[in-house]
Scaffold this motif. Structure first.
Motif, PDB file in Angstrom:
ATOM      1  N   ARG A 156      16.281  25.552   5.302  1.00  0.00           N
ATOM      2  CA  ARG A 156      17.142  26.410   4.491  1.00  0.00           C
ATOM      3  C   ARG A 156      17.754  25.619   3.337  1.00  0.00           C
ATOM      4  NH1 ARG A 156      21.829  29.053   7.815  1.00  0.00           N
ATOM      5  NH2 ARG A 156      19.984  29.623   9.035  1.00  0.00           N
ATOM      6  N   LEU A 157      18.131  24.389   3.629  1.00  0.00           N
ATOM      7  CA  LEU A 157      18.738  23.556   2.593  1.00  0.00           C
ATOM      8  C   LEU A 157      17.723  23.190   1.519  1.00  0.00           C
ATOM      9  CD1 LEU A 157      21.068  21.830   1.491  1.00  0.00           C
ATOM     10  CD2 LEU A 157      20.291  19.991   3.006  1.00  0.00           C
ATOM     11  N   ARG A 158      16.558  22.706   1.952  1.00  0.00           N
ATOM     12  CA  ARG A 158      15.606  22.219   0.968  1.00  0.00           C
ATOM     13  C   ARG A 158      14.898  23.337   0.217  1.00  0.00           C
ATOM     14  NH1 ARG A 158      10.209  21.731   3.543  1.00  0.00           N
ATOM     15  NH2 ARG A 158       9.629  20.057   2.115  1.00  0.00           N
ATOM     16  N   ALA A 159      15.008  24.606   0.685  1.00  0.00           N
ATOM     17  CA  ALA A 159      14.391  25.724  -0.032  1.00  0.00           C
ATOM     18  C   ALA A 159      15.234  26.186  -1.209  1.00  0.00           C
ATOM     19  CB  ALA A 159      14.154  26.889   0.924  1.00  0.00           C
ATOM     20  N   ALA A 160      16.514  25.823  -1.247  1.00  0.00           N
ATOM     21  CA  ALA A 160      17.372  26.210  -2.365  1.00  0.00           C
ATOM     22  C   ALA A 160      16.946  25.448  -3.620  1.00  0.00           C
ATOM     23  CB  ALA A 160      18.833  25.898  -2.031  1.00  0.00           C
ATOM     24  N   PRO A 161      16.942  26.117  -4.799  1.00  0.00           N
ATOM     25  CA  PRO A 161      16.478  25.451  -6.029  1.00  0.00           C
ATOM     26  C   PRO A 161      17.176  24.133  -6.312  1.00  0.00           C
ATOM     27  CG  PRO A 161      16.710  27.795  -6.395  1.00  0.00           C
ATOM     28  CD  PRO A 161      17.259  27.535  -5.035  1.00  0.00           C
ATOM     29  N   LEU A 162      18.499  24.109  -6.173  1.00  0.00           N
ATOM     30  CA  LEU A 162      19.212  22.862  -6.434  1.00  0.00           C
ATOM     31  C   LEU A 162      18.823  21.785  -5.411  1.00  0.00           C
ATOM     32  CD1 LEU A 162      22.818  24.002  -7.442  1.00  0.00           C
ATOM     33  CD2 LEU A 162      21.038  23.023  -8.903  1.00  0.00           C
ATOM     34  N   ALA A 163      18.630  22.212  -4.164  1.00  0.00           N
ATOM     35  CA  ALA A 163      18.233  21.250  -3.142  1.00  0.00           C
ATOM     36  C   ALA A 163      16.847  20.682  -3.440  1.00  0.00           C
ATOM     37  CB  ALA A 163      18.244  21.902  -1.764  1.00  0.00           C
ATOM     38  N   GLN A 164      15.950  21.533  -3.971  1.00  0.00           N
ATOM     39  CA  GLN A 164      14.623  21.050  -4.343  1.00  0.00           C
ATOM     40  C   GLN A 164      14.724  19.977  -5.414  1.00  0.00           C
ATOM     41  OE1 GLN A 164      11.793  24.144  -5.251  1.00  0.00           O
ATOM     42  NE2 GLN A 164      12.671  25.505  -3.726  1.00  0.00           N
ATOM     43  N   ALA A 165      15.573  20.216  -6.398  1.00  0.00           N
ATOM     44  CA  ALA A 165      15.759  19.229  -7.455  1.00  0.00           C
ATOM     45  C   ALA A 165      16.337  17.935  -6.882  1.00  0.00           C
ATOM     46  CB  ALA A 165      16.676  19.787  -8.542  1.00  0.00           C
ATOM     47  N   GLY A 166      17.320  18.079  -5.993  1.00  0.00           N
ATOM     48  CA  GLY A 166      17.892  16.901  -5.384  1.00  0.00           C
ATOM     49  C   GLY A 166      16.891  16.130  -4.547  1.00  0.00           C
ATOM     50  N   MET A 167      16.024  16.851  -3.828  1.00  0.00           N
ATOM     51  CA  MET A 167      15.030  16.178  -3.006  1.00  0.00           C
ATOM     52  C   MET A 167      13.982  15.478  -3.859  1.00  0.00           C
ATOM     53  SD  MET A 167      15.985  16.330   0.060  1.00  0.00           S
ATOM     54  CE  MET A 167      14.532  15.532   0.722  1.00  0.00           C
ATOM     55  N   ARG A 168      13.657  16.032  -5.038  1.00  0.00           N
ATOM     56  CA  ARG A 168      12.740  15.323  -5.933  1.00  0.00           C
ATOM     57  C   ARG A 168      13.327  13.967  -6.307  1.00  0.00           C
ATOM     58  NH1 ARG A 168      12.147  20.559  -8.479  1.00  0.00           N
ATOM     59  NH2 ARG A 168      10.103  21.427  -7.970  1.00  0.00           N
ATOM     60  N   GLY A 169      14.627  13.981  -6.623  1.00  0.00           N
ATOM     61  CA  GLY A 169      15.283  12.717  -6.933  1.00  0.00           C
ATOM     62  C   GLY A 169      15.357  11.793  -5.738  1.00  0.00           C
ATOM     63  N   ALA A 170      15.639  12.368  -4.556  1.00  0.00           N
ATOM     64  CA  ALA A 170      15.710  11.550  -3.341  1.00  0.00           C
ATOM     65  C   ALA A 170      14.361  10.926  -3.026  1.00  0.00           C
ATOM     66  CB  ALA A 170      16.190  12.399  -2.165  1.00  0.00           C
ATOM     67  N   ASN A 171      13.275  11.686  -3.208  1.00  0.00           N
ATOM     68  CA  ASN A 171      11.938  11.160  -2.956  1.00  0.00           C
ATOM     69  C   ASN A 171      11.613  10.018  -3.898  1.00  0.00           C
ATOM     70  OD1 ASN A 171      11.558  13.046  -0.952  1.00  0.00           O
ATOM     71  ND2 ASN A 171      10.481  14.496  -2.268  1.00  0.00           N
ATOM     72  N   ALA A 172      12.021  10.153  -5.171  1.00  0.00           N
ATOM     73  CA  ALA A 172      11.821   9.054  -6.114  1.00  0.00           C
ATOM     74  C   ALA A 172      12.625   7.833  -5.678  1.00  0.00           C
ATOM     75  CB  ALA A 172      12.234   9.488  -7.517  1.00  0.00           C
ATOM     76  N   ALA A 173      13.830   8.067  -5.168  1.00  0.00           N
ATOM     77  CA  ALA A 173      14.655   6.961  -4.694  1.00  0.00           C
ATOM     78  C   ALA A 173      14.024   6.265  -3.489  1.00  0.00           C
ATOM     79  CB  ALA A 173      16.054   7.455  -4.345  1.00  0.00           C
ATOM     80  N   VAL A 174      13.363   7.039  -2.624  1.00  0.00           N
ATOM     81  CA  VAL A 174      12.679   6.439  -1.482  1.00  0.00           C
ATOM     82  C   VAL A 174      11.629   5.446  -1.963  1.00  0.00           C
ATOM     83  CG1 VAL A 174      11.088   6.916   0.414  1.00  0.00           C
ATOM     84  CG2 VAL A 174      13.120   8.322   0.121  1.00  0.00           C
ATOM     85  N   VAL A 175      10.927   5.799  -3.038  1.00  0.00           N
ATOM     86  CA  VAL A 175       9.950   4.861  -3.604  1.00  0.00           C
ATOM     87  C   VAL A 175      10.646   3.590  -4.053  1.00  0.00           C
ATOM     88  CG1 VAL A 175       8.260   4.502  -5.455  1.00  0.00           C
ATOM     89  CG2 VAL A 175       8.402   6.721  -4.318  1.00  0.00           C
ATOM     90  N   GLY A 176      11.816   3.732  -4.680  1.00  0.00           N
ATOM     91  CA  GLY A 176      12.573   2.554  -5.089  1.00  0.00           C
ATOM     92  C   GLY A 176      13.022   1.707  -3.911  1.00  0.00           C
ATOM     93  N   VAL A 177      13.490   2.369  -2.857  1.00  0.00           N
ATOM     94  CA  VAL A 177      13.909   1.634  -1.664  1.00  0.00           C
ATOM     95  C   VAL A 177      12.728   0.862  -1.067  1.00  0.00           C
ATOM     96  CG1 VAL A 177      14.752   1.890   0.709  1.00  0.00           C
ATOM     97  CG2 VAL A 177      15.804   3.201  -1.147  1.00  0.00           C
ATOM     98  N   LEU A 178      11.563   1.516  -1.017  1.00  0.00           N
ATOM     99  CA  LEU A 178      10.369   0.839  -0.524  1.00  0.00           C
ATOM    100  C   LEU A 178      10.007  -0.344  -1.416  1.00  0.00           C
ATOM    101  CD1 LEU A 178       8.134   3.899   0.432  1.00  0.00           C
ATOM    102  CD2 LEU A 178       9.063   2.209   2.013  1.00  0.00           C
ATOM    103  N   GLY A 179      10.122  -0.143  -2.744  1.00  0.00           N
ATOM    104  CA  GLY A 179       9.792  -1.219  -3.668  1.00  0.00           C
ATOM    105  C   GLY A 179      10.711  -2.412  -3.512  1.00  0.00           C
ATOM    106  N   GLN A 210       0.828  -1.209   0.000  1.00  0.00           N
ATOM    107  CA  GLN A 210       0.000   0.000   0.000  1.00  0.00           C
ATOM    108  C   GLN A 210       0.858   1.253   0.000  1.00  0.00           C
ATOM    109  OE1 GLN A 210      -1.801   1.039   3.694  1.00  0.00           O
ATOM    110  NE2 GLN A 210      -3.610   1.996   2.756  1.00  0.00           N
ATOM    111  N   ALA A 211       1.936   1.254   0.791  1.00  0.00           N
ATOM    112  CA  ALA A 211       2.813   2.421   0.841  1.00  0.00           C
ATOM    113  C   ALA A 211       3.499   2.653  -0.497  1.00  0.00           C
ATOM    114  CB  ALA A 211       3.861   2.236   1.947  1.00  0.00           C
ATOM    115  N   VAL A 212       3.987   1.582  -1.123  1.00  0.00           N
ATOM    116  CA  VAL A 212       4.647   1.721  -2.421  1.00  0.00           C
ATOM    117  C   VAL A 212       3.666   2.255  -3.449  1.00  0.00           C
ATOM    118  CG1 VAL A 212       5.748   0.455  -4.297  1.00  0.00           C
ATOM    119  CG2 VAL A 212       6.364  -0.054  -1.940  1.00  0.00           C
ATOM    120  N   TRP A 213       2.474   1.717  -3.464  1.00  0.00           N
ATOM    121  CA  TRP A 213       1.441   2.146  -4.424  1.00  0.00           C
ATOM    122  C   TRP A 213       1.141   3.634  -4.260  1.00  0.00           C
ATOM    123  CZ3 TRP A 213      -1.305   0.274  -8.517  1.00  0.00           C
ATOM    124  CH2 TRP A 213      -2.487   0.920  -8.854  1.00  0.00           C
ATOM    125  N   GLY A 214       0.872   4.050  -3.042  1.00  0.00           N
ATOM    126  CA  GLY A 214       0.478   5.442  -2.813  1.00  0.00           C
ATOM    127  C   GLY A 214       1.614   6.420  -3.063  1.00  0.00           C
TER     128      GLY A 214
END
Length: 398
Positions: free
Chosen positions: A322-345, A132-136
């Motif tokens: 402060r870190l995650r508000a920086a544009p580059l950090a936002q891009a990195g966190m988008r990738g990290a969030n996608a990776a979290v889905v992979g780790v869960l999978g 369920q977590a992976v799906w959502g």
């Protein structure tokens, strides 16, 4: 922009009640706990939004310690300040800790096909909850080809690299990939999650973490106090483990069995019991401490194994926004969030499915639990109860 959920402050009592419910029903280990947290606190109670929750999960994956308990501690801190953090940890941890201390007292009397069947049913609960977590999370955090690809790369990293190294590598690769392919719209406003921790408090927590890690062995050697020796061993185990949960077990074994505090058979019996109780796997420390030094040992071991992860978390949180508000950090966190889905999978397959789904009937029961959660919107505790009963009946007929 501010997260609207942040304007609705809570109380330590509210946090305690929410996490006590989770502490009594959250079976399945740390990955499953993240699914329970998401369902109860993000979707139902709306304490924060999906993106902020995923960022928090990614942060806690980076840090040593029990990732799911660190997420829970952070959510309690966010909702009701330091007392809320304490309430979240206490309520989520106490049920399983007390059950494992009780098991330490009556170990050896809980055997037979019924007990084994119930444990197996609880493992099937984990399959449904993690699925369920992976799906959502996949639907919300990997909405395009770039992020879906990063999730697949994360799965490969976890599969190819052993243990916690693979999980850390997956998140790092996700950040790098996000910087490369997720920069479009990186300056869009994000929800700001306000944690009531000052920079001074953060630096103090990091300093205390280092002082205890380096100073406890010296102090234990000088004083020869058994309680301090035990606290030092469990603190070191909690400080040096990445990935949490099962990863801490070898460290705990070296700190207990190798020292002669208990036998290997008693250690493994406690590990089996840990699979049958809700809440964080780190509460295994309470069982070990109980056998090593009775009630005082249980309390010392429990506090010591959680403390380093919480100190590191408090040390990082003041600088997170402060870190995650920086544009580059936002891009990195988008990738990290996608990776979290992979780790869960990856975790959905191994160890969750591989340790639970042993027969076609197991697959049918796990699928039924997943459908109950996704389609019928059944409360997790109902699925826990149903699959535990099913597992017990199968064990008796077995």
């Amino acid at each position: 922009m501010d997260n609207p959920a942040q304007h609705r402050s809570g109380t330590p009592g509210e946090v305690f009640g929410a996490f006590l419910k989770l502490g009594l029903t959250a079976f399945g280990g740390p990955i499953a706990h993240l699914g329970y947290f998401r369902d109860e606190l993000v979707l139902r109670r709306r304490w924060l939004d999906e993106a902020a929750y995923a960022d928090l999960v990614a942060l806690c994956q980076f840090l040593p310690g029990p990732a799911s308990s660190q997420v829970g501690f952070s959510l309690g801190l966010l909702r009701a300040g330091p007392l809320g953090a304490l309430a979240a940890w206490t309520a989520f941890t106490l049920p399983s800790a007390l059950l494992l201390v009780a098991f330490a007292i009556i170990a050896g009397t809980l055997e037979g096909p019924l007990a084994l069947g119930i444990v197996h049913g609880l493992k099937l609960v984990a399959v449904a909850v993690v699925a369920q977590a992976v799906w959502g999370m996949a639907r919300s955090l990997t909405p395009d080809r770039q992020r879906a690809t990063l999730a697949v790369i994360a799965i490969a990293a976890v599969v190819l690299l052993p243990g916690a190294i693979g999980q850390i590598a997956a998140i790092v690769l996700g950040v790098i990939g996000g910087l490369a392919v997720c920069r479009d719209g990186a300056q869009a406003p994000v929800s700001v999650t306000h944690f009531p921790v000052s920079a001074r408090a953060g630096w103090s927590a990091l300093a205390l973490f280092a002082i205890l890690l380096l100073g406890l062995p010296l102090l234990a050697g000088v004083t020869n106090w058994p309680g301090l020796d035990l606290f030092d061993g469990f603190y070191r185990a909690g400080a040096l483990v990445f990935g949490g949960g099962h990863v801490v077990l070898p460290l705990l074994e070296s700190e207990t069995v190798a020292r002669g505090w208990l036998s290997r058979d008693a250690f493994m019996a406690g590990y089996g019991a840990t699979q049958a109780v809700p809440g964080p796997l780190f509460t295994f420390a309470a069982y070990l401490g109980m056998l090593a030094q009775s009630w005082a040992g249980a309390a010392l071991a429990l506090i010591a194994v959680f403390l380093p992860g919480f100190l590191l978390l408090v040390g990082v949180l003041p600088f997170w926004n402060r870190l995650r508000a920086a544009p580059l950090a936002q891009a990195g966190m988008r990738g990290a969030n996608a990776a979290v889905v992979g780790v869960l999978g990856a975790a959905l397959y191994d160890p969750v499915i591989t340790s639970a789904v042993l027969t076609p009937l197991d697959m049918a029961l796990a699928t039924a639990g997943f459908v109950a959660l996704i389609v019928w919107k059944a409360p997790p505790w109902v699925v826990v109860l149903a699959l535990a009963i099913a597992g017990g009946l199968i064990g008796l007929m077995g």
